[in-house]
Design an enzyme around this catalytic site. Sequence first.
Site, PDB file in Angstrom:
ATOM      1  N   GLU A  36      91.428  -1.228 -17.858  1.00  0.00           N
ATOM      2  CA  GLU A  36      92.252  -1.548 -19.016  1.00  0.00           C
ATOM      3  C   GLU A  36      92.620  -3.023 -18.857  1.00  0.00           C
ATOM      4  O   GLU A  36      93.029  -3.428 -17.759  1.00  0.00           O
ATOM      5  CB  GLU A  36      93.539  -0.704 -19.022  1.00  0.00           C
ATOM      6  CG  GLU A  36      94.371  -1.014 -20.265  1.00  0.00           C
ATOM      7  CD  GLU A  36      95.751  -0.363 -20.275  1.00  0.00           C
ATOM      8  OE1 GLU A  36      96.175   0.188 -19.239  1.00  0.00           O
ATOM      9  OE2 GLU A  36      96.417  -0.428 -21.331  1.00  0.00           O
ATOM     10  N   ARG A 262      91.905   6.754  -4.226  1.00  0.00           N
ATOM     11  CA  ARG A 262      92.154   5.345  -4.447  1.00  0.00           C
ATOM     12  C   ARG A 262      92.441   4.660  -3.123  1.00  0.00           C
ATOM     13  O   ARG A 262      92.819   5.298  -2.147  1.00  0.00           O
ATOM     14  CB  ARG A 262      93.287   5.136  -5.439  1.00  0.00           C
ATOM     15  CG  ARG A 262      94.610   5.759  -5.053  1.00  0.00           C
ATOM     16  CD  ARG A 262      95.604   5.659  -6.198  1.00  0.00           C
ATOM     17  NE  ARG A 262      95.703   4.290  -6.684  1.00  0.00           N
ATOM     18  CZ  ARG A 262      95.967   3.983  -7.949  1.00  0.00           C
ATOM     19  NH1 ARG A 262      96.151   4.925  -8.840  1.00  0.00           N
ATOM     20  NH2 ARG A 262      96.075   2.720  -8.324  1.00  0.00           N
ATOM     21  N   LYS A 272      99.319  -2.019 -10.079  1.00  0.00           N
ATOM     22  CA  LYS A 272      99.274  -3.096 -11.077  1.00  0.00           C
ATOM     23  C   LYS A 272     100.668  -3.450 -11.563  1.00  0.00           C
ATOM     24  O   LYS A 272     100.997  -4.608 -11.760  1.00  0.00           O
ATOM     25  CB  LYS A 272      98.456  -2.621 -12.288  1.00  0.00           C
ATOM     26  CG  LYS A 272      97.080  -3.239 -12.396  1.00  0.00           C
ATOM     27  CD  LYS A 272      96.591  -3.040 -13.824  1.00  0.00           C
ATOM     28  CE  LYS A 272      95.087  -2.788 -13.843  1.00  0.00           C
ATOM     29  NZ  LYS A 272      94.600  -2.554 -15.216  1.00  0.00           N
TER      30      LYS A 272
END
Length: 554
Positions: A36, A262, A272
């Site tokens: 994104e 992850r 983020k």
Amino acid sequence: MSGAPQPVISNFIRSIIDADLASGKHNRIVTRFPPEPNGYLHIGHAKSICLNFGLAQDYHGKCNLRFDDTNPEKESEEYAQSIQDDVRWLGFQWDGEVHWASDYFEQLYQFAIELINKGLAYVDDLTPEQMREYRGTLTQAGKNSPNRERNVAENLDLFMRMKSGEFADGSMVLRAKIDMASPNMNMRDPAIYRIRRAHHIRTGDKWCIYPMYDYTHCISDALEGITHSLCTLEFEDHRPLYDWVLDNIVIPCHPRQYEFSRLELHYTITSKRKLLQLVNEKHVSGWDDPRMPTVSGMRRRGYTAEGIREFARRIGVSKSENIVDMAIMESAVRDDLESRAARVMAVINPLKVSLTNCDGAQAREADFHPNHPEFGKRLVPISKDIFIEAGDFAEVPPSGWKRLTLGGEVRLRHSYVMRCNEAVKDASGQVIELRCSIDHDTLGKSPEGRKVKGVIHWVACEYTLSAEFRLYEQLFTVPEPDADKEKSFLDFINPASLTVVQGWVESCVKDAAPETRYQFERLGYFCTDRREHQPGGKLVFNRTVTLRDSWTKE
RNA sequence: UGGGGAGUCGCCAAGUGGUAAGGCACUGGAUUUUGAUUCCAGCCUUCGUAGGUUCGAUCCCUACCUCCCCAGCCA
């Protein structure tokens, strides 16, 4: 590392692909990296990039770059651009043009109408609070919205009017009609479209309704013919929804989603949101601050794309939670830098030494790399005054000391053997200068009748260049800054994560371009700063990583 | 307490019925005008725990323990 390709390490995803290829389910694979554009890429994304693009390379398939741009409020052109730059810098090229989920907005809209027509989606005007109440809890089933049984015609009418802008932001959503009693919260009639009047980076103000991730991602994958849709573990229980959507629309492709864990790294964060906070609150100089675990930060610090890729290879891919030691990253970077960085001498914490018998001393030619003659040579001149590293002299040396001490001898790298005759001190007893003599018979050869164990780096005052050195340490003082339930990760920021010092470096680096890497002998690998280093002018070196050191550890 | 995952050396991670790969870290030792590099050697008799099946189990079965994720009109 720069030699033969490293062996491929097996993982569960490769096993799945091997089986799919062997069974004929697929002839070639298609993966995608779907960020994104709402922030800069970090080391966790780098892992995903290496996985997706790496798989496509290894199996001679394709990998798309697709922006998941379904939330215009958080997305920007700057982020989209930086992401493309970072992917390319890491050494990968996506197949064809960049894809955008927004390219599919029209098709997504049509599929939504298909779902409505099938009685599988409905418009709901419950408020967000009511929706939450109706959703139930982890242990209690939800209950049906009063709008759940709206008829198809009405749903169609309402949805079209949502699109045409008749209703206020947030006043209604389109929901998939699945099962409010599902033990999987994601299946309790999830919203698939919301109304949001926000300017979109690609479609501008064309749309005021935007599709949600779960609905968009699976269809985008299918439209692109993705074979293996790889994502992280937290999406595991979204998979039933991914499959539900594709099973309930007419679309000739049904990619399979696989989840891997992850990446977490000790002494840093890979959220983020929190990285954004560090930037916004100015705890760092920007997304590309060399202390940041962002791709651009690591690049600016001097990490190489090859080093980062090797890191990804070394940590592997699995489904278990993991917090990787920074040492793995550092060793991968060192391994790469070892064979590609020229060796030069620099002094970052200078102690002046005056040579009392320097007359007649010669400069000497020195290799830029001890094992690669092709790097060439330069002249290492000597002068009456030189700088050595303050830490290389000790009046009272600890046992095992191989460096300089009063009355002792040491080899000046690429030059003479030097003996320390006197230490000059200031009023407080601090050593401020050394008086030393060199053995003129030791240039390029060992001294007669004795063994000199230590070798230290140095620069000649007369020929050296002033430079700025930026020394970095871990951004946080604890291995898991995110783990404390009471304290914020901000409380663990390492105040010593950046040290800027003025020092000296051999004049041969004078015109080095930005992003030139050196090993300053015995100090570490450094890289000229991308932004502030000026060839022939202000020299700025970022310390990428220190050398391995089997002496300075407790 | 619902659902979904994971537990193999300090950190990663292969292996998944035939008797524990590898990397990083660490410890020795050799070479070295970088205490670097390179090179050699060492480093889990054991795979979360307890039972069971089997000639044989990290792998199959049962129970248990621990950790992670899910109740956004974020992704």
